[in-house]
Structures are given as C-alpha cells and as structure tokens.
Design an enzyme around this catalytic site. Structure first.
Site, PDB file in Angstrom:
ATOM      1  N   CYS A  64      -6.864 -10.203  11.826  1.00  0.00           N
ATOM      2  CA  CYS A  64      -7.002  -8.920  11.122  1.00  0.00           C
ATOM      3  C   CYS A  64      -8.479  -8.626  10.825  1.00  0.00           C
ATOM      4  CB  CYS A  64      -6.199  -8.958   9.825  1.00  0.00           C
ATOM      5  SG  CYS A  64      -6.252  -7.378   8.957  1.00  0.00           S
ATOM      6  N   CYS A  68      -9.745  -9.303   3.225  1.00  0.00           N
ATOM      7  CA  CYS A  68      -9.029  -9.636   1.979  1.00  0.00           C
ATOM      8  C   CYS A  68      -9.187 -11.140   1.710  1.00  0.00           C
ATOM      9  CB  CYS A  68      -7.561  -9.255   2.080  1.00  0.00           C
ATOM     10  SG  CYS A  68      -7.316  -7.565   2.677  1.00  0.00           S
ATOM     11  N   CYS A  71      -6.314 -13.920   2.086  1.00  0.00           N
ATOM     12  CA  CYS A  71      -5.344 -13.829   3.184  1.00  0.00           C
ATOM     13  C   CYS A  71      -5.645 -14.764   4.352  1.00  0.00           C
ATOM     14  CB  CYS A  71      -5.274 -12.389   3.670  1.00  0.00           C
ATOM     15  SG  CYS A  71      -3.994 -12.153   4.926  1.00  0.00           S
ATOM     16  N   CYS A 108      11.766  -6.359   5.851  1.00  0.00           N
ATOM     17  CA  CYS A 108      10.381  -5.894   5.721  1.00  0.00           C
ATOM     18  C   CYS A 108       9.542  -6.468   6.865  1.00  0.00           C
ATOM     19  CB  CYS A 108       9.839  -6.358   4.378  1.00  0.00           C
ATOM     20  SG  CYS A 108       8.122  -5.881   4.132  1.00  0.00           S
ATOM     21  N   CYS A 139      11.606  -1.654   5.691  1.00  0.00           N
ATOM     22  CA  CYS A 139      10.300  -1.530   5.048  1.00  0.00           C
ATOM     23  C   CYS A 139       9.274  -2.016   6.071  1.00  0.00           C
ATOM     24  CB  CYS A 139      10.248  -2.410   3.795  1.00  0.00           C
ATOM     25  SG  CYS A 139       8.650  -2.386   2.957  1.00  0.00           S
ATOM     26  N   CYS A 199       6.567   0.919  -1.830  1.00  0.00           N
ATOM     27  CA  CYS A 199       6.599  -0.454  -2.339  1.00  0.00           C
ATOM     28  C   CYS A 199       5.137  -0.827  -2.567  1.00  0.00           C
ATOM     29  CB  CYS A 199       7.245  -1.376  -1.305  1.00  0.00           C
ATOM     30  SG  CYS A 199       7.132  -3.125  -1.719  1.00  0.00           S
ATOM     31  N   ARG A 272       9.774  -7.059  -7.842  1.00  0.00           N
ATOM     32  CA  ARG A 272      10.084  -8.205  -6.976  1.00  0.00           C
ATOM     33  C   ARG A 272       9.194  -9.396  -7.284  1.00  0.00           C
ATOM     34  NH1 ARG A 272       9.272  -6.118  -2.135  1.00  0.00           N
ATOM     35  NH2 ARG A 272      11.345  -5.247  -2.232  1.00  0.00           N
TER      36      ARG A 272
HETATM   37  N1  SAM Z   1      -1.935  -6.071   6.618  1.00  0.00           N
HETATM   38  C1  SAM Z   1      -1.193  -5.187   5.804  1.00  0.00           C
HETATM   39  C2  SAM Z   1      -1.958  -4.779   4.576  1.00  0.00           C
HETATM   40  O1  SAM Z   1      -2.581  -5.609   3.931  1.00  0.00           O
HETATM   41  O2  SAM Z   1      -1.924  -3.602   4.231  1.00  0.00           O
HETATM   42  C3  SAM Z   1       0.145  -5.722   5.406  1.00  0.00           C
HETATM   43  C4  SAM Z   1       0.411  -7.189   5.217  1.00  0.00           C
HETATM   44  S1  SAM Z   1      -0.366  -7.942   3.818  1.00  0.00           S
HETATM   45  C5  SAM Z   1      -0.031  -9.621   4.155  1.00  0.00           C
HETATM   46  C6  SAM Z   1       0.659  -7.478   2.444  1.00  0.00           C
HETATM   47  C7  SAM Z   1       0.307  -8.018   1.087  1.00  0.00           C
HETATM   48  O3  SAM Z   1       0.653  -9.380   1.005  1.00  0.00           O
HETATM   49  C8  SAM Z   1      -1.130  -7.969   0.657  1.00  0.00           C
HETATM   50  O4  SAM Z   1      -1.533  -6.702   0.231  1.00  0.00           O
HETATM   51  C9  SAM Z   1      -1.145  -8.973  -0.485  1.00  0.00           C
HETATM   52  O5  SAM Z   1      -0.843  -8.319  -1.711  1.00  0.00           O
HETATM   53  C10 SAM Z   1      -0.027  -9.940  -0.105  1.00  0.00           C
HETATM   54  N2  SAM Z   1      -0.558 -11.258   0.278  1.00  0.00           N
HETATM   55  C11 SAM Z   1      -1.266 -11.557   1.389  1.00  0.00           C
HETATM   56  N3  SAM Z   1      -1.611 -12.863   1.414  1.00  0.00           N
HETATM   57  C12 SAM Z   1      -1.114 -13.412   0.273  1.00  0.00           C
HETATM   58  C13 SAM Z   1      -1.133 -14.729  -0.281  1.00  0.00           C
HETATM   59  N4  SAM Z   1      -1.750 -15.739   0.305  1.00  0.00           N
HETATM   60  N5  SAM Z   1      -0.497 -14.923  -1.462  1.00  0.00           N
HETATM   61  C14 SAM Z   1       0.123 -13.902  -2.084  1.00  0.00           C
HETATM   62  N6  SAM Z   1       0.176 -12.643  -1.614  1.00  0.00           N
HETATM   63  C15 SAM Z   1      -0.437 -12.387  -0.440  1.00  0.00           C
HETATM   64  C1  DTB Z   2       4.001  -8.252  -0.586  1.00  0.00           C
HETATM   65  O1  DTB Z   2       3.553  -7.751  -1.642  1.00  0.00           O
HETATM   66  N1  DTB Z   2       4.235  -9.541  -0.404  1.00  0.00           N
HETATM   67  C2  DTB Z   2       4.677  -9.806   0.944  1.00  0.00           C
HETATM   68  C3  DTB Z   2       4.893  -8.375   1.491  1.00  0.00           C
HETATM   69  N2  DTB Z   2       4.302  -7.562   0.492  1.00  0.00           N
HETATM   70  C4  DTB Z   2       4.463  -8.036   2.850  1.00  0.00           C
HETATM   71  C5  DTB Z   2       3.725 -10.661   1.704  1.00  0.00           C
HETATM   72  C6  DTB Z   2       3.473 -11.979   1.050  1.00  0.00           C
HETATM   73  C7  DTB Z   2       2.581 -12.745   1.943  1.00  0.00           C
HETATM   74  C8  DTB Z   2       2.323 -14.117   1.417  1.00  0.00           C
HETATM   75  C9  DTB Z   2       1.319 -14.831   2.232  1.00  0.00           C
HETATM   76  C10 DTB Z   2       1.740 -15.243   3.601  1.00  0.00           C
HETATM   77  O2  DTB Z   2       2.892 -15.709   3.809  1.00  0.00           O
HETATM   78  O3  DTB Z   2       0.900 -15.174   4.503  1.00  0.00           O
HETATM   79 FE1  SF4 Z   3      -5.279  -8.008   6.978  1.00  0.00          FE
HETATM   80 FE2  SF4 Z   3      -4.327  -9.879   5.350  1.00  0.00          FE
HETATM   81 FE3  SF4 Z   3      -5.773  -7.890   4.363  1.00  0.00          FE
HETATM   82 FE4  SF4 Z   3      -3.277  -7.383   5.311  1.00  0.00          FE
HETATM   83  S1  SF4 Z   3      -3.802  -8.651   3.535  1.00  0.00           S
HETATM   84  S2  SF4 Z   3      -5.156  -6.198   5.688  1.00  0.00           S
HETATM   85  S3  SF4 Z   3      -3.205  -8.890   6.994  1.00  0.00           S
HETATM   86  S4  SF4 Z   3      -6.509  -9.468   5.809  1.00  0.00           S
END
Ligand code: SAM
Ligand code: DTB
Ligand code: SF4
Length: 327
Positions: A64, A68, A71, A108, A139, A199, A272
């Site tokens: 990506c 973030c 992530c 989702c 979703c 959401c 959630r």
């Molecule tokens: N890439 C898309 C975006 O960020 O808009 C969608 C997927 S992203 C993984 C969705 C959400 O998952 C993020 O906004 C964040 O709030 C949550 N998330 C990502 N990594 C996480 C982690 N290690 N622990 C908890 N929540 C996480």
């Molecule tokens: C959200 O708020 N939590 C979900 C969903 N939206 C997409 C994602 C959680 C991701 C947790 C980290 C991972 O498994 O990589």
């Molecule tokens: Fe990319 Fe992870 Fe950020 Fe979603 S949360 S935009 S997958 S870096």
C-alpha cells in the site's frame, strides 16, 4: 440520488453537537453510573442480548502506498506481509459462503489501496453483487473514493463502506502523513451522498492519550450523520511499523469506559469490538458487551493479524446468553 445526510440526527436521541468536556464528564463518571447509563441507552435501541457477527476478507493485501504507522500492509515499512494481487471473484464468493456457513451475516472486503483504480473497481462491484446474491450484507474498504466511484459502488448494491478517522485530529499527523483527516472526511461525505451506509471508527493503543480517544469519539459523533457502524480497534501488534508495542496496551477498564462513552454518544450506531479482541479476556469482552458493544469480527484472522478462534467466541457468547450467527 437524493439522500438525507442528517437522517440519524433526525432521531430525537441522536445529537451532533458533542463538546469534548461532555464526553470526558461521561467517561469519568463512577464506573457503575457510566455502565448503567450506557446499558440503559443500549436497551432503548437494541436487543442487549444480541451481537452481530461480521467476517473480513483481504481482497488485495500489502504494497500500500499510504504510510499509516500502525499498518502491516504499508509499502513504507519492512513487515512480514507479502503483497498480493486482487483476488478472483470465484475465490471471494467461496470465502463469503464459508463465512456465512460459520455464522457471519456481514461480509467485509478490504483492499490495501490509496483508492481504487477504475478497472479494479469494476472487479469489486462484481464481487459485491455476487456476495449480496448469497444473502449477506456487504461492506468494502478500498481507501479514498471520488463521488463517481461511490455512486458506482452504490449501484452495485453495496450496503456499507468502511473508512476510519483512526484517531483524534491532534494525534492524526503523528500516525499518517500521506492522507489527511480532511481527505477521509471528504470520502465519508461521498459515501453518504451515494446513499451507502457508513462504517467509521478508529484505533486505540497507538500511544495516544485518553483525551485523544475522547476527541476521536467527538469527531465521529459530530459527523454530519453519525456512522451506522463504529469499529473500535485495539492496535494489533505488527513488527516493523512505527507504532510499537512500547505504546502500551490500554488499561482494560479504560477500554470498557470508552465503549460505554461511545454507546451513549452514538446511541443508534452499532459499536464493533474490532481488532485486538485477541488481547482481551472473556471478562473484558463481557464488560464491553454490557457497555454497549454489539458487533464483532469472527474468523481466525482479520486481514493480516490474529482474531480469537471461532470456538472460543461461540463458547463465550453461549456463556453470556448472547445470540449471534455463531450460537
Ligand atoms: N486500506 C484501506 C484504508 O485504510 O482505507 C482499508 C483497509 S485498512 C486495514 C482499515 C482499517 O483497519 C484502518 O483504517 C485501521 O483503522 C484498521 N487497522 C489497520 N491495521 C490495524 C492494526 N494493526 N490494528 C488495529 N487496527 C488496524
Ligand atoms: C476496521 O476498523 N477494522 C478492520 C476493518 N475495519 C477493515 C481491519 C482490522 C485490521 C487489523 C489488522 C490486520 O489484520 O492487518
Ligand atoms: Fe494502506 Fe494500511 Fe493505511 Fe489501509 S491502513 S491505507 S492498507 S497503509
């Protein structure tokens, strides 16, 4: 399509003018008073003995371009995650059927993009229609959207779009630099305008203060329309990213207090317990359900990190007399 963006505010019990001091006053109530108030609000709007079960699938993992700091999928950091291509529709439908058989009512689908390219969006629209054909709520979370892209998802029959504010306005810049909070708010408006349910939530346990967590709730509650679903994620530890385990996991009582405060401020939203349940004891989860949480992700993995096993979830919900697709 004409959509009333203030629909949720038209419900007499929903306010969109929360002050931070009010959120803090709720959060700091004696625990019994806070939980009583949250449980009372919860019972006005929901069956207190029911929890929604949702299931997650990563359609396109890793690589990506966003940075973030929490992530595992960001290309900016050296993590264990390998980048994949967008999944085939047949495999997605098979995963959705499997999730439905396991008790999920919502499916989702997530992609690690800054935003979708038009060709990719075509594919995702076909996936949405196919999953809806199984009788599940859909979703997707694909990053930032233009108004045209949101309208295309709506035409495909999408029920919910997940796009999180992630944290407070003050802490945001410490975690993400490649996309602004305003970018996210703009995407949420496009989603609303297209008639798709929202959401939207965030993450705790990234080193933010309690004030930041409350400011995040105020931001969510004061959106032009409160999100129908509010995911509260505890940061699920991943190696190699700037957010580190030294941030410290939130005190369990603080987690329950935050859930209760969210429930009171967003009385008709589904709250959630998202990522991070793997770190929670049964007792803390029970407390969070009592505080008004009424949705979980089921399945052994989230996107790249762990989630409690199905048997543990079924056992816990059974002991609590909570109905869901699981039990
Ligand atoms: N890439 C898309 C975006 O960020 O808009 C969608 C997927 S992203 C993984 C969705 C959400 O998952 C993020 O906004 C964040 O709030 C949550 N998330 C990502 N990594 C996480 C982690 N290690 N622990 C908890 N929540 C996480
Ligand atoms: C959200 O708020 N939590 C979900 C969903 N939206 C997409 C994602 C959680 C991701 C947790 C980290 C991972 O498994 O990589
Ligand atoms: Fe990319 Fe992870 Fe950020 Fe979603 S949360 S935009 S997958 S870096």
């Amino acid at each position: 399509m004409a959509v009333d963006r203030n629909a949720s505010h038209n419900n007499a019990s929903v306010r969109g003018d929360w002050e931070r001091a009010e959120a803090e006053a709720l959060y700091r109530l004696p625990f019994a008073d806070l939980i009583f108030q949250a449980q009372s609000v919860h019972r006005e709007h929901f069956d207190p003995n029911h929890v929604e079960a949702a299931s997650l699938l990563s359609l396109k993992t890793g690589g990506c371009p966003e940075d973030c700091g929490y992530c595992s999928q960001s290309a900016h950091y050296d993590t264990d995650v390998k980048a994949t291509r967008l999944m085939d529709r047949a495999d997605v439908v098979a995963a959705a059927q499997h999730a439905k058989d396991a008790g999920a009512t919502r499916f989702c689908m997530a992609a690690a993009w800054r935003g979708p390219k038009d060709r990719d969006l075509d594919q995702v629209c076909h996936m949405i229609s196919a999953v809806k054909g199984l009788g599940m709520e859909t979703c997707v979370t694909l990053g930032m959207l233009t108004p045209t892209q949101a309208a295309r998802l709506s035409d495909a029959g999408l029920d919910f779009y997940n796009h999180n504010v992630d944290t407070s306005p003050e802490f945001y810049g410490k975690i993400i630099t490649t996309r602004t909070l305003q970018d996210r708010i703009d995407t949420l408006a496009h989603v609303r305008d297209a008639g798709i349910k929202v959401c939207c939530g965030g993450i705790i346990g990234m080193g933010e203060s309690v004030n930041d967590r409350l400011a995040m709730l105020v931001l969510l509650a004061n959106l032009p329309s409160q999100p129908e679903s509010v995911p509260i994620n505890l940061w699920n530890e991943v190696k190699g990213v700037p957010v580190s385990e030294t941030a410290g996991r939130p005190d369990p009582i603080a987690v329950a207090r935050l859930v209760a405060t969210a429930r009171i401020m967003m009385p008709i939203s589904v709250v959630r317990l998202s990522a991070g349940r793997q770190y929670m004891t049964d007792e803390l989860q029970a407390l969070c359900f009592l505080a008004g949480a009424n949705s979980i992700f089921i399945g052994d993995v989230l996107l790249t990190t762990k989630n409690p096993q199905r048997d543990r979830d079924a056992n816990l919900l059974g002991r609590l007399g909570i109905t869901s697709g699981l039990a």
